[in-house]
Motif scaffolding. Sequence first.
Motif, PDB file in Angstrom:
ATOM      1  N   UNK A 126      21.828  -5.271-123.874  1.00 54.26           N
ATOM      2  CA  UNK A 126      22.276  -5.559-122.046  1.00 54.26           C
ATOM      3  C   UNK A 126      22.918  -4.590-121.737  1.00 54.26           C
ATOM      4  N   UNK A 127      23.640  -3.549-122.347  1.00 50.05           N
ATOM      5  CA  UNK A 127      24.010  -2.526-121.657  1.00 50.05           C
ATOM      6  C   UNK A 127      22.786  -1.088-121.942  1.00 50.05           C
ATOM      7  N   UNK A 128      22.353  -1.627-122.200  1.00 52.73           N
ATOM      8  CA  UNK A 128      21.353  -0.741-121.750  1.00 52.73           C
ATOM      9  C   UNK A 128      19.674  -0.498-120.850  1.00 52.73           C
ATOM     10  N   UNK A 129      19.412  -1.547-121.020  1.00 56.13           N
ATOM     11  CA  UNK A 129      18.786  -2.350-119.380  1.00 56.13           C
ATOM     12  C   UNK A 129      18.723  -2.073-118.615  1.00 56.13           C
ATOM     13  N   UNK A 130      20.028  -2.029-117.243  1.00 55.92           N
ATOM     14  CA  UNK A 130      20.162  -0.998-116.142  1.00 55.92           C
ATOM     15  C   UNK A 130      19.023   0.470-116.191  1.00 55.92           C
ATOM     16  N   UNK A 131      19.602   0.828-117.381  1.00 56.91           N
ATOM     17  CA  UNK A 131      19.476   2.204-118.147  1.00 56.91           C
ATOM     18  C   UNK A 131      17.923   2.093-117.519  1.00 56.91           C
ATOM     19  N   UNK A 132      17.273   1.216-118.642  1.00 56.30           N
ATOM     20  CA  UNK A 132      15.957   1.050-118.808  1.00 56.30           C
ATOM     21  C   UNK A 132      15.578   1.187-117.859  1.00 56.30           C
ATOM     22  N   UNK A 133      15.723  -0.224-116.723  1.00 60.45           N
ATOM     23  CA  UNK A 133      15.269  -0.230-115.768  1.00 60.45           C
ATOM     24  C   UNK A 133      14.956   0.789-114.393  1.00 60.45           C
ATOM     25  N   UNK A 134      15.904   1.953-114.541  1.00 58.87           N
ATOM     26  CA  UNK A 134      16.160   2.589-113.605  1.00 58.87           C
ATOM     27  C   UNK A 134      15.356   3.522-114.454  1.00 58.87           C
ATOM     28  N   UNK A 135      14.866   4.343-115.448  1.00 62.71           N
ATOM     29  CA  UNK A 135      14.178   4.682-116.237  1.00 62.71           C
ATOM     30  C   UNK A 135      12.366   4.524-116.050  1.00 62.71           C
ATOM     31  N   UNK A 136      11.984   3.386-115.773  1.00 60.79           N
ATOM     32  CA  UNK A 136      11.208   3.392-115.256  1.00 60.79           C
ATOM     33  C   UNK A 136      10.611   2.870-113.940  1.00 60.79           C
ATOM     34  N   UNK A 137      11.586   3.383-113.028  1.00 58.34           N
ATOM     35  CA  UNK A 137      11.751   3.596-111.930  1.00 58.34           C
ATOM     36  C   UNK A 137      11.542   4.816-111.174  1.00 58.34           C
ATOM     37  N   UNK A 138      11.957   5.442-112.241  1.00 55.98           N
ATOM     38  CA  UNK A 138      11.733   7.196-111.775  1.00 55.98           C
ATOM     39  C   UNK A 138      10.650   7.142-112.539  1.00 55.98           C
ATOM     40  N   UNK A 139       9.802   7.396-113.545  1.00 51.99           N
ATOM     41  CA  UNK A 139       8.334   7.111-113.991  1.00 51.99           C
ATOM     42  C   UNK A 139       7.712   6.870-113.228  1.00 51.99           C
ATOM     43  N   UNK A 140       7.769   5.647-112.535  1.00 53.86           N
ATOM     44  CA  UNK A 140       6.890   5.505-111.830  1.00 53.86           C
ATOM     45  C   UNK A 140       6.880   6.163-110.593  1.00 53.86           C
ATOM     46  N   UNK A 141       8.483   6.763-109.690  1.00 53.50           N
ATOM     47  CA  UNK A 141       7.787   7.703-108.688  1.00 53.50           C
ATOM     48  C   UNK A 141       7.366   9.315-109.106  1.00 53.50           C
ATOM     49  N   UNK A 142       7.923  10.262-110.420  1.00 50.18           N
ATOM     50  CA  UNK A 142       7.009  11.068-111.868  1.00 50.18           C
ATOM     51  C   UNK A 142       5.683  10.411-110.942  1.00 50.18           C
ATOM     52  N   UNK A 143       4.924  10.016-111.774  1.00 49.21           N
ATOM     53  CA  UNK A 143       3.579   9.478-111.926  1.00 49.21           C
ATOM     54  C   UNK A 143       3.241   9.545-110.023  1.00 49.21           C
ATOM     55  N   UNK A 144       4.012   8.952-109.438  1.00 48.88           N
ATOM     56  CA  UNK A 144       3.392   9.431-107.935  1.00 48.88           C
ATOM     57  C   UNK A 144       2.940  10.320-107.488  1.00 48.88           C
ATOM     58  N   UNK A 145       4.644  11.117-107.838  1.00 51.90           N
ATOM     59  CA  UNK A 145       4.693  12.671-107.802  1.00 51.90           C
ATOM     60  C   UNK A 145       3.390  13.196-107.708  1.00 51.90           C
ATOM     61  N   UNK A 146       2.957  13.304-109.724  1.00 48.17           N
ATOM     62  CA  UNK A 146       1.577  13.779-109.373  1.00 48.17           C
ATOM     63  C   UNK A 146       0.688  14.111-109.209  1.00 48.17           C
ATOM     64  N   UNK A 147       0.529  12.204-108.928  1.00 45.25           N
ATOM     65  CA  UNK A 147      -0.789  12.203-107.777  1.00 45.25           C
ATOM     66  C   UNK A 147      -1.345  12.680-106.617  1.00 45.25           C
ATOM     67  N   UNK A 148       0.049  13.037-105.806  1.00 42.95           N
ATOM     68  CA  UNK A 148       0.444  13.377-104.918  1.00 42.95           C
ATOM     69  C   UNK A 148      -0.469  14.578-105.080  1.00 42.95           C
ATOM     70  N   UNK A 149       0.311  15.723-105.735  1.00 39.49           N
ATOM     71  CA  UNK A 149       0.532  17.461-106.233  1.00 39.49           C
ATOM     72  C   UNK A 149      -1.201  17.342-106.263  1.00 39.49           C
TER      73      UNK A 149
END
Length: 185
Positions: A126-149
């Motif tokens: 329960x304590x770490x789930x919000x961090x996991x959700x943010x990590x998922x969002x960051x990872x999605x943005x990193x992958x999208x940025x890599x595709x743009x590159x």
Amino acid sequence: MTTTQASFSSAAIHVIGQYNDAGKTLVGAYRAGVHRLLGGAASRYSEFLGSRQIPLVSEQVKANLIGAQEKINGFLANRLDIDTGRIVSVMDRVAAGTTSGIETVAGRVARVESPVVSSVVKTLNALNQPIANVSVQIADKVAAGARQIEVRVSGAEEAKPVRSVKAKAAAAKKPVRRTAARKAA
């Protein structure tokens, strides 16, 4: 395995997958960029030799020089493909090993039947789930940025312009006046 544990481990696995994809995409962009660079250099070299009258250099010598340059480019492109293929293979093995480890730990935690341990695990999740959700969002943005590159480097289609942020101008400092006592010292 509880829903919280499943979502926490699935978030971790998703993040690993996204970073692996982003890494492979960046390797592909690097490969495409170097291939473009080699192709551009080869065409400029051929154009330079073909359009110039160089003293003591016959058409046969020019053709040999262009052929040698093409062989060198072919060798470099082949090495690039082999080496980047190896890098991608290593990245896949690391991601697979990490994913397997996460699944193993999640499976073992799910088998624990102690109410105290289950309560601690639920609290940690329960304590770490919000961090996991943010990590998922960051990872999605990193992958999208890599595709743009990758799109930008490959030159396949026109990339969106990069958004720039204007910085505020630094405030002008007032000039420091030196007193006569400071000048004498």
